[in-house]
Design a protein around this motif. Structure first.
Motif, PDB file in Angstrom:
ATOM      1  N   GLU A 162       5.797  21.843  -4.142  1.00  0.00           N
ATOM      2  CA  GLU A 162       5.259  21.177  -5.335  1.00  0.00           C
ATOM      3  C   GLU A 162       5.260  19.658  -5.139  1.00  0.00           C
ATOM      4  OE1 GLU A 162       7.473  21.584  -9.157  1.00  0.00           O
ATOM      5  OE2 GLU A 162       5.508  22.055 -10.019  1.00  0.00           O
ATOM      6  N   ILE A 163       4.235  19.016  -5.701  1.00  0.00           N
ATOM      7  CA  ILE A 163       4.199  17.547  -5.731  1.00  0.00           C
ATOM      8  C   ILE A 163       4.058  17.121  -7.187  1.00  0.00           C
ATOM      9  CG2 ILE A 163       3.110  15.445  -4.865  1.00  0.00           C
ATOM     10  CD1 ILE A 163       1.671  17.003  -2.791  1.00  0.00           C
ATOM     11  N   LYS A 164       4.962  16.266  -7.624  1.00  0.00           N
ATOM     12  CA  LYS A 164       4.856  15.717  -8.978  1.00  0.00           C
ATOM     13  C   LYS A 164       4.782  14.198  -8.915  1.00  0.00           C
ATOM     14  CE  LYS A 164       7.054  19.222 -11.840  1.00  0.00           C
ATOM     15  NZ  LYS A 164       8.209  19.504 -12.707  1.00  0.00           N
ATOM     16  N   ILE A 165       4.263  13.625  -9.980  1.00  0.00           N
ATOM     17  CA  ILE A 165       4.221  12.157 -10.061  1.00  0.00           C
ATOM     18  C   ILE A 165       4.856  11.748 -11.384  1.00  0.00           C
ATOM     19  CG2 ILE A 165       1.931  11.935 -11.166  1.00  0.00           C
ATOM     20  CD1 ILE A 165       1.514   9.681  -8.844  1.00  0.00           C
ATOM     21  N   ASP A 166       5.385  10.544 -11.448  1.00  0.00           N
ATOM     22  CA  ASP A 166       6.131  10.171 -12.656  1.00  0.00           C
ATOM     23  C   ASP A 166       5.233   9.520 -13.706  1.00  0.00           C
ATOM     24  OD1 ASP A 166       5.829   7.654 -11.543  1.00  0.00           O
ATOM     25  OD2 ASP A 166       7.879   7.022 -11.950  1.00  0.00           O
ATOM     26  N   ASP A 167       5.856   9.144 -14.824  1.00  0.00           N
ATOM     27  CA  ASP A 167       5.117   8.683 -16.006  1.00  0.00           C
ATOM     28  C   ASP A 167       4.129   7.552 -15.705  1.00  0.00           C
ATOM     29  OD1 ASP A 167       7.202   6.895 -15.521  1.00  0.00           O
ATOM     30  OD2 ASP A 167       8.267   7.328 -17.379  1.00  0.00           O
ATOM     31  N   TRP A 184       7.548  12.966  -6.400  1.00  0.00           N
ATOM     32  CA  TRP A 184       8.626  13.920  -6.137  1.00  0.00           C
ATOM     33  C   TRP A 184       8.039  15.131  -5.417  1.00  0.00           C
ATOM     34  CZ3 TRP A 184      11.199  17.255 -10.570  1.00  0.00           C
ATOM     35  CH2 TRP A 184      12.082  18.182 -10.004  1.00  0.00           C
ATOM     36  N   LEU A 185       8.477  15.332  -4.167  1.00  0.00           N
ATOM     37  CA  LEU A 185       8.075  16.492  -3.369  1.00  0.00           C
ATOM     38  C   LEU A 185       9.185  17.521  -3.388  1.00  0.00           C
ATOM     39  CD1 LEU A 185       6.864  15.379   0.213  1.00  0.00           C
ATOM     40  CD2 LEU A 185       5.474  15.868  -1.804  1.00  0.00           C
ATOM     41  N   THR A 186       8.869  18.773  -3.690  1.00  0.00           N
ATOM     42  CA  THR A 186       9.818  19.866  -3.484  1.00  0.00           C
ATOM     43  C   THR A 186       9.370  20.596  -2.226  1.00  0.00           C
ATOM     44  OG1 THR A 186      10.020  20.078  -5.871  1.00  0.00           O
ATOM     45  CG2 THR A 186      10.921  21.863  -4.544  1.00  0.00           C
ATOM     46  N   VAL A 187      10.300  20.729  -1.270  1.00  0.00           N
ATOM     47  CA  VAL A 187       9.914  21.292   0.026  1.00  0.00           C
ATOM     48  C   VAL A 187      10.831  22.429   0.448  1.00  0.00           C
ATOM     49  CG1 VAL A 187       8.949  19.069   0.814  1.00  0.00           C
ATOM     50  CG2 VAL A 187      11.313  19.689   1.422  1.00  0.00           C
ATOM     51  N   ASP A 188      10.324  23.224   1.365  1.00  0.00           N
ATOM     52  CA  ASP A 188      11.100  24.293   1.983  1.00  0.00           C
ATOM     53  C   ASP A 188      11.348  23.888   3.436  1.00  0.00           C
ATOM     54  OD1 ASP A 188      12.157  26.617   2.984  1.00  0.00           O
ATOM     55  OD2 ASP A 188      10.646  27.933   2.101  1.00  0.00           O
ATOM     56  N   GLY A 217       0.803  -1.223   0.000  1.00  0.00           N
ATOM     57  CA  GLY A 217       0.000   0.000   0.000  1.00  0.00           C
ATOM     58  C   GLY A 217       0.832   1.268   0.000  1.00  0.00           C
ATOM     59  N   LEU A 218       2.091   1.158  -0.422  1.00  0.00           N
ATOM     60  CA  LEU A 218       3.004   2.306  -0.351  1.00  0.00           C
ATOM     61  C   LEU A 218       3.488   2.753  -1.734  1.00  0.00           C
ATOM     62  CD1 LEU A 218       5.202   1.145   2.668  1.00  0.00           C
ATOM     63  CD2 LEU A 218       3.126   2.556   2.705  1.00  0.00           C
ATOM     64  N   ILE A 219       3.855   4.034  -1.807  1.00  0.00           N
ATOM     65  CA  ILE A 219       4.461   4.591  -3.022  1.00  0.00           C
ATOM     66  C   ILE A 219       5.740   5.318  -2.581  1.00  0.00           C
ATOM     67  CG2 ILE A 219       3.086   6.752  -2.910  1.00  0.00           C
ATOM     68  CD1 ILE A 219       2.858   6.577  -6.005  1.00  0.00           C
ATOM     69  N   PRO A 220       6.862   5.117  -3.311  1.00  0.00           N
ATOM     70  CA  PRO A 220       8.103   5.797  -2.903  1.00  0.00           C
ATOM     71  C   PRO A 220       8.058   7.290  -3.204  1.00  0.00           C
ATOM     72  CG  PRO A 220       8.490   4.453  -4.859  1.00  0.00           C
ATOM     73  CD  PRO A 220       7.080   4.198  -4.435  1.00  0.00           C
ATOM     74  N   VAL A 221       8.727   8.059  -2.341  1.00  0.00           N
ATOM     75  CA  VAL A 221       8.715   9.518  -2.434  1.00  0.00           C
ATOM     76  C   VAL A 221      10.145  10.056  -2.381  1.00  0.00           C
ATOM     77  CG1 VAL A 221       7.899  11.654  -1.352  1.00  0.00           C
ATOM     78  CG2 VAL A 221       6.510   9.573  -1.202  1.00  0.00           C
ATOM     79  N   ILE A 222      10.466  10.923  -3.324  1.00  0.00           N
ATOM     80  CA  ILE A 222      11.744  11.636  -3.358  1.00  0.00           C
ATOM     81  C   ILE A 222      11.472  13.051  -2.857  1.00  0.00           C
ATOM     82  CG2 ILE A 222      13.498  12.610  -4.898  1.00  0.00           C
ATOM     83  CD1 ILE A 222      12.428  10.357  -6.946  1.00  0.00           C
ATOM     84  N   GLY A 271      11.516   8.506   0.959  1.00  0.00           N
ATOM     85  CA  GLY A 271      10.573   7.915   1.898  1.00  0.00           C
ATOM     86  C   GLY A 271       9.434   7.218   1.193  1.00  0.00           C
ATOM     87  N   TYR A 272       8.392   6.944   1.951  1.00  0.00           N
ATOM     88  CA  TYR A 272       7.216   6.262   1.404  1.00  0.00           C
ATOM     89  C   TYR A 272       5.956   6.940   1.916  1.00  0.00           C
ATOM     90  CZ  TYR A 272      10.526   2.729  -0.006  1.00  0.00           C
ATOM     91  OH  TYR A 272      11.595   2.101  -0.605  1.00  0.00           O
ATOM     92  N   MET A 273       4.890   6.891   1.128  1.00  0.00           N
ATOM     93  CA  MET A 273       3.573   7.342   1.559  1.00  0.00           C
ATOM     94  C   MET A 273       2.564   6.224   1.325  1.00  0.00           C
ATOM     95  SD  MET A 273       3.166  11.141  -0.104  1.00  0.00           S
ATOM     96  CE  MET A 273       4.147  12.536   0.438  1.00  0.00           C
ATOM     97  N   ASN A 274       1.538   6.171   2.184  1.00  0.00           N
ATOM     98  CA  ASN A 274       0.347   5.427   1.818  1.00  0.00           C
ATOM     99  C   ASN A 274      -0.685   6.455   1.338  1.00  0.00           C
ATOM    100  OD1 ASN A 274      -0.506   6.634   4.142  1.00  0.00           O
ATOM    101  ND2 ASN A 274      -1.034   4.752   5.237  1.00  0.00           N
ATOM    102  N   SER A 275      -1.890   6.010   0.996  1.00  0.00           N
ATOM    103  CA  SER A 275      -2.834   6.969   0.411  1.00  0.00           C
ATOM    104  C   SER A 275      -3.212   8.055   1.413  1.00  0.00           C
ATOM    105  CB  SER A 275      -4.069   6.259  -0.135  1.00  0.00           C
ATOM    106  OG  SER A 275      -4.564   5.344   0.788  1.00  0.00           O
ATOM    107  N   GLU A 276      -3.284   7.706   2.695  1.00  0.00           N
ATOM    108  CA  GLU A 276      -3.635   8.717   3.699  1.00  0.00           C
ATOM    109  C   GLU A 276      -2.542   9.781   3.821  1.00  0.00           C
ATOM    110  OE1 GLU A 276      -4.357   7.068   7.584  1.00  0.00           O
ATOM    111  OE2 GLU A 276      -4.724   9.054   8.453  1.00  0.00           O
TER     112      GLU A 276
END
Lengths: 169, 169
Positions: free
Chosen positions: B98-103, B109-113, B39-44, B57-62
């Protein structure tokens, strides 16, 4: 079979220090990557020129070794179940500038040079060409994204011809 | 239990479009993330100021929903098996730019401050503070890395006190 497994283990074991302690993994100088239950480690690839994230992939120990030694990015293709020398078909190889590993050594960051090329099999420079809007989510509505890249760098149908698309539903 | 599962599914199903076709996943505007068997998706996560990769890291849908709605990064902690509002203990929250998702929509991909803060539980700004040397690998020798960050931004023992270290052998 047992001999094959032992040889395989021996082949890579000299490169990687055994993960003996959390302190050594986090604060030590030796490479002790943690591969998951599939033998893979996630890889983030960024562009030396633009700083953008180009792709997210995976390596097994052989792909990591080849990447270190050849200075060209090699991944493990989960769809094709084989080592994937990135750009072998499209010509868009990734020249590796730097490889870093994170604190607990379970993910890798590659900085690469792709010149004026592209990294995404859909044809865009980066695989991350869509942005998710931030803020409250409307109940009952799917989330509509914005394209952040306007133009493809190449036509995937011309480059990949009859090769199967790696994207799976 | 069945009702709980159905409600859970219903709760998130409106946000995400069903993955109907490869074309729509790759070329469409709707968010259709692919979560893995856990139930996870990898996050940069990258830094808006420096462009560097801060963490993987990883996120679940919540966690994804909370990140979109609150504009502060939430992950799934695999070691603690719970939603992880990054910076809740250390004070180093990540403001999402910003939050982007790949193809194929299986990584984010999260861009954070993070201002002048830090992202790594070991105390460094980025989790990627060690570089792997490129070129031929010496037979029989472990690979020695170089530290690329010289100083820690904080003392983890003071910040985290008695909390268990998330790094696992």
């Amino acid at each position: 079979m047992q001999i094959a497994i032992l040889s395989f283990f021996h082949y890579f074991s000299y490169m990687f220090k055994k993960r003996d302690s959390v302190f050594e993994v986090e604060e030590g100088k030796f490479l002790s990557p943690k591969f998951d239950s599939q033998g893979l480690i996630p890889v983030i690839t960024t562009d030396i020129k633009t700083g953008e994230v180009l792709m997210h992939g995976y390596m097994n120990s052989e792909a990591l070794k080849k990447t270190i030694e050849t200075k060209e990015a090699h991944y493990w293709s989960r769809s094709r179940k084989s080592i994937w020398h990135k750009g072998k078909t499209s010509g868009f190889t990734q020249k590796v500038i730097e490889i870093k590993i994170d604190d607990d050594q379970d993910s890798i960051w590659l900085t690469v040079d792709i010149g004026d090329g592209a990294s995404c099999h859909v044809g865009y420079r980066s695989c991350f060409y869509r942005s998710i809007p931030l803020g409250p989510i409307d109940n009952g509505r799917e989330i509509k994204m914005k394209f952040t890249e306007k133009e493809k760098k190449f036509d995937p149908e011309k480059i990949y011809k009859d090769q199967p698309n790696p994207t799976k539903i």
